[in-house]
Scaffold this motif. Structure first.
Motif, PDB file in Angstrom:
ATOM      1  N   THR A 170       0.850  -1.184   0.000  1.00 28.17           N
ATOM      2  CA  THR A 170       0.000   0.000   0.000  1.00 28.17           C
ATOM      3  C   THR A 170       0.889   1.238   0.000  1.00 28.17           C
ATOM      4  OG1 THR A 170      -1.695  -1.157   1.283  1.00 28.17           O
ATOM      5  CG2 THR A 170      -1.777   1.250   1.280  1.00 28.17           C
ATOM      6  N   THR A 171       0.682   2.110  -0.970  1.00 32.20           N
ATOM      7  CA  THR A 171       1.433   3.363  -1.006  1.00 32.20           C
ATOM      8  C   THR A 171       0.514   4.493  -0.570  1.00 32.20           C
ATOM      9  OG1 THR A 171       0.919   3.739  -3.334  1.00 32.20           O
ATOM     10  CG2 THR A 171       2.985   2.608  -2.845  1.00 32.20           C
ATOM     11  N   VAL A 172       1.120   5.528   0.000  1.00 35.84           N
ATOM     12  CA  VAL A 172       0.376   6.710   0.414  1.00 35.84           C
ATOM     13  C   VAL A 172       1.092   7.950  -0.109  1.00 35.84           C
ATOM     14  CG1 VAL A 172      -0.694   5.693   2.469  1.00 35.84           C
ATOM     15  CG2 VAL A 172       1.562   6.753   2.666  1.00 35.84           C
ATOM     16  N   THR A 173       0.325   8.965  -0.426  1.00 39.65           N
ATOM     17  CA  THR A 173       0.917  10.236  -0.808  1.00 39.65           C
ATOM     18  C   THR A 173       1.538  10.850   0.444  1.00 39.65           C
ATOM     19  OG1 THR A 173      -1.057  11.514  -0.294  1.00 39.65           O
ATOM     20  CG2 THR A 173      -0.898  10.588  -2.544  1.00 39.65           C
ATOM     21  N   PRO A 174       2.405  11.822   0.295  1.00 38.95           N
ATOM     22  CA  PRO A 174       2.945  12.489   1.479  1.00 38.95           C
ATOM     23  C   PRO A 174       1.852  13.066   2.387  1.00 38.95           C
ATOM     24  CG  PRO A 174       4.305  12.994  -0.402  1.00 38.95           C
ATOM     25  CD  PRO A 174       3.099  12.266  -0.925  1.00 38.95           C
ATOM     26  N   GLN A 175       0.800  13.626   1.795  1.00 36.37           N
ATOM     27  CA  GLN A 175      -0.292  14.167   2.615  1.00 36.37           C
ATOM     28  C   GLN A 175      -1.000  13.046   3.385  1.00 36.37           C
ATOM     29  OE1 GLN A 175      -0.897  17.506   3.108  1.00 36.37           O
ATOM     30  NE2 GLN A 175      -2.167  16.685   4.741  1.00 36.37           N
ATOM     31  N   GLU A 176      -1.227  11.908   2.723  1.00 37.01           N
ATOM     32  CA  GLU A 176      -1.839  10.754   3.411  1.00 37.01           C
ATOM     33  C   GLU A 176      -0.900  10.219   4.496  1.00 37.01           C
ATOM     34  OE1 GLU A 176      -4.534   8.938  -0.265  1.00 37.01           O
ATOM     35  OE2 GLU A 176      -2.407   8.426  -0.138  1.00 37.01           O
ATOM     36  N   ALA A 177       0.408  10.265   4.234  1.00 33.14           N
ATOM     37  CA  ALA A 177       1.384   9.830   5.242  1.00 33.14           C
ATOM     38  C   ALA A 177       1.304  10.731   6.472  1.00 33.14           C
ATOM     39  CB  ALA A 177       2.796   9.842   4.655  1.00 33.14           C
ATOM     40  N   LYS A 178       1.153  12.022   6.248  1.00 32.14           N
ATOM     41  CA  LYS A 178       1.041  12.976   7.361  1.00 32.14           C
ATOM     42  C   LYS A 178      -0.187  12.650   8.214  1.00 32.14           C
ATOM     43  CE  LYS A 178       1.243  17.918   8.296  1.00 32.14           C
ATOM     44  NZ  LYS A 178       1.341  19.250   7.708  1.00 32.14           N
ATOM     45  N   THR A 179      -1.292  12.358   7.572  1.00 29.68           N
ATOM     46  CA  THR A 179      -2.522  11.977   8.287  1.00 29.68           C
ATOM     47  C   THR A 179      -2.316  10.658   9.030  1.00 29.68           C
ATOM     48  OG1 THR A 179      -3.848  13.120   6.625  1.00 29.68           O
ATOM     49  CG2 THR A 179      -4.984  11.478   7.982  1.00 29.68           C
ATOM     50  N   PHE A 180      -1.673   9.701   8.374  1.00 25.58           N
ATOM     51  CA  PHE A 180      -1.395   8.389   8.979  1.00 25.58           C
ATOM     52  C   PHE A 180      -0.526   8.563  10.229  1.00 25.58           C
ATOM     53  CE2 PHE A 180       1.128   4.242   8.618  1.00 25.58           C
ATOM     54  CZ  PHE A 180       0.097   3.428   9.080  1.00 25.58           C
ATOM     55  N   ILE A 181       0.473   9.431  10.149  1.00 20.54           N
ATOM     56  CA  ILE A 181       1.365   9.668  11.291  1.00 20.54           C
ATOM     57  C   ILE A 181       0.582  10.273  12.455  1.00 20.54           C
ATOM     58  CG2 ILE A 181       3.305  11.066  12.123  1.00 20.54           C
ATOM     59  CD1 ILE A 181       4.556  10.665   9.282  1.00 20.54           C
ATOM     60  N   SER A 182      -0.268  11.240  12.168  1.00 19.12           N
ATOM     61  CA  SER A 182      -0.986  11.893  13.267  1.00 19.12           C
ATOM     62  C   SER A 182      -2.083  11.002  13.853  1.00 19.12           C
ATOM     63  CB  SER A 182      -1.564  13.238  12.827  1.00 19.12           C
ATOM     64  OG  SER A 182      -2.564  13.070  11.861  1.00 19.12           O
ATOM     65  N   SER A 183      -2.694  10.166  13.039  1.00 16.25           N
ATOM     66  CA  SER A 183      -3.799   9.335  13.552  1.00 16.25           C
ATOM     67  C   SER A 183      -3.348   7.980  14.090  1.00 16.25           C
ATOM     68  CB  SER A 183      -4.854   9.130  12.467  1.00 16.25           C
ATOM     69  OG  SER A 183      -4.327   8.382  11.397  1.00 16.25           O
ATOM     70  N   ALA A 184      -2.413   7.321  13.426  1.00 17.65           N
ATOM     71  CA  ALA A 184      -2.043   5.945  13.803  1.00 17.65           C
ATOM     72  C   ALA A 184      -0.751   5.859  14.601  1.00 17.65           C
ATOM     73  CB  ALA A 184      -1.939   5.076  12.554  1.00 17.65           C
ATOM     74  N   LYS A 185       0.039   6.947  14.631  1.00 15.65           N
ATOM     75  CA  LYS A 185       1.337   6.949  15.332  1.00 15.65           C
ATOM     76  C   LYS A 185       2.185   5.737  14.933  1.00 15.65           C
ATOM     77  CE  LYS A 185      -0.037  10.425  18.014  1.00 15.65           C
ATOM     78  NZ  LYS A 185      -0.726  11.323  17.129  1.00 15.65           N
ATOM     79  N   PRO A 186       2.453   5.581  13.622  1.00  9.38           N
ATOM     80  CA  PRO A 186       3.199   4.403  13.162  1.00  9.38           C
ATOM     81  C   PRO A 186       4.677   4.453  13.543  1.00  9.38           C
ATOM     82  CG  PRO A 186       2.975   5.949  11.378  1.00  9.38           C
ATOM     83  CD  PRO A 186       2.186   6.516  12.536  1.00  9.38           C
ATOM     84  N   THR A 187       5.300   3.294  13.511  1.00  5.81           N
ATOM     85  CA  THR A 187       6.757   3.219  13.529  1.00  5.81           C
ATOM     86  C   THR A 187       7.195   3.680  12.145  1.00  5.81           C
ATOM     87  OG1 THR A 187       6.741   1.359  15.062  1.00  5.81           O
ATOM     88  CG2 THR A 187       8.723   1.645  13.717  1.00  5.81           C
ATOM     89  N   ILE A 188       8.055   4.688  12.089  1.00  2.43           N
ATOM     90  CA  ILE A 188       8.518   5.215  10.798  1.00  2.43           C
ATOM     91  C   ILE A 188       9.932   4.677  10.565  1.00  2.43           C
ATOM     92  CG2 ILE A 188       8.974   7.271   9.426  1.00  2.43           C
ATOM     93  CD1 ILE A 188       7.133   8.793  11.457  1.00  2.43           C
ATOM     94  N   ILE A 189      10.108   4.011   9.440  1.00  7.27           N
ATOM     95  CA  ILE A 189      11.397   3.402   9.122  1.00  7.27           C
ATOM     96  C   ILE A 189      11.922   3.996   7.819  1.00  7.27           C
ATOM     97  CG2 ILE A 189      12.609   1.254   8.572  1.00  7.27           C
ATOM     98  CD1 ILE A 189      10.452  -0.189  10.254  1.00  7.27           C
ATOM     99  N   ASP A 190      13.144   4.497   7.868  1.00  3.84           N
ATOM    100  CA  ASP A 190      13.846   4.991   6.684  1.00  3.84           C
ATOM    101  C   ASP A 190      14.828   3.897   6.285  1.00  3.84           C
ATOM    102  OD1 ASP A 190      15.734   6.331   4.935  1.00  3.84           O
ATOM    103  OD2 ASP A 190      14.955   8.228   5.716  1.00  3.84           O
ATOM    104  N   VAL A 191      14.682   3.369   5.079  1.00  6.69           N
ATOM    105  CA  VAL A 191      15.494   2.216   4.662  1.00  6.69           C
ATOM    106  C   VAL A 191      16.719   2.602   3.842  1.00  6.69           C
ATOM    107  CG1 VAL A 191      13.590   0.561   4.775  1.00  6.69           C
ATOM    108  CG2 VAL A 191      14.040   1.772   2.632  1.00  6.69           C
ATOM    109  N   ARG A 192      17.054   3.885   3.819  1.00  8.94           N
ATOM    110  CA  ARG A 192      18.275   4.288   3.107  1.00  8.94           C
ATOM    111  C   ARG A 192      19.502   3.756   3.839  1.00  8.94           C
ATOM    112  NH1 ARG A 192      18.024  10.540   3.031  1.00  8.94           N
ATOM    113  NH2 ARG A 192      17.020  10.123   5.029  1.00  8.94           N
TER     114      ARG A 192
END
Length: 198
Positions: free
Chosen positions: A68-90
């Motif tokens: 599932t992909t999300v736009t940056p705006q959807e990611a912002k909403t996801f972060i504020s509502s779901a408080k996900p673990t955010i992983i940067d894979v670089r």
């Protein structure tokens, strides 16, 4: 399959004359299972030899079908509502300007850092000294616990994030999203970034 005999093939007529009666029957009892095993081996060989992705683009395309992909705006909403673990894979040498709150788990490490079940089956020794004890797990602390927890994956441009998210999905994580366009799209949208993974 590539030979087309002019006459129907009669196995018994091609057997040596010494193989008649009971010998012929014994031969057939052995030949039929052998032919079946050969056919099975052929089809297993085709499956094993099936071609995987030929490059990065094909690998990303395959991941898009599972993730599932999300736009940056959807990611912002996801972060504020779901408080996900955010992983940067670089890669850990390239972690500037990541999404604020992200933890760095390089894509190259994710295959074992996301495996909650794997443990070293025996001690790893160097000159008799135990360097990695039996039972050692390599799962990253951010990926322990419930596989239903929300996870947001990002990277520089989004491709590595898709591949990383696919690994997590294949490992049984059920609430994984990847940022479409990665950190650059996130920053372009005005998302908060930091150099907090250094």
């Amino acid at each position: 399959f590539w030979l087309k005999p002019k006459q129907p093939c009669r196995l018994q007529s091609h057997l040596p004359s010494a193989m008649s009666g009971e010998s012929s029957s014994s031969f057939m009892k052995a030949a039929v299972p052998a032919a079946g095993a050969l056919a099975l081996g052929y089809f297993i060989g085709l499956k094993v030899a099936s071609k995987g992705p030929s490059g990065f683009g094909e690998r990303v395309g395959a991941a898009l079908k599972k993730v599932t992909t999300v736009t940056p705006q959807e990611a912002k909403t996801f972060i504020s509502s779901a408080k996900p673990t955010i992983i940067d894979v670089r890669d850990s040498s390239d972690v500037a300007a990541g999404i604020k709150g992200a933890v760095n788990i390089p894509l190259s490490n994710l295959v074992f850092a996301a495996d909650q079940d794997f443990a070293m089956p025996e001690d790893v020794k160097v000159k008799g000294e135990v360097k990695v004890p039996k039972g050692t797990k390599f799962v990253h602390s951010a990926l322990t616990g419930s596989k239903d927890k929300p996870i947001l994956i990002s990277c520089g441009l989004g491709g590595q994030a898709l591949i990383g998210a696919q690994i997590l999905v294949e490992y049984g994580f059920t609430n994984v999203k990847a940022v479409n366009g990665g950190n650059l799209a996130w920053a372009d949208m005005g998302g908060e970034v930091c150099d907090c993974m250094k």
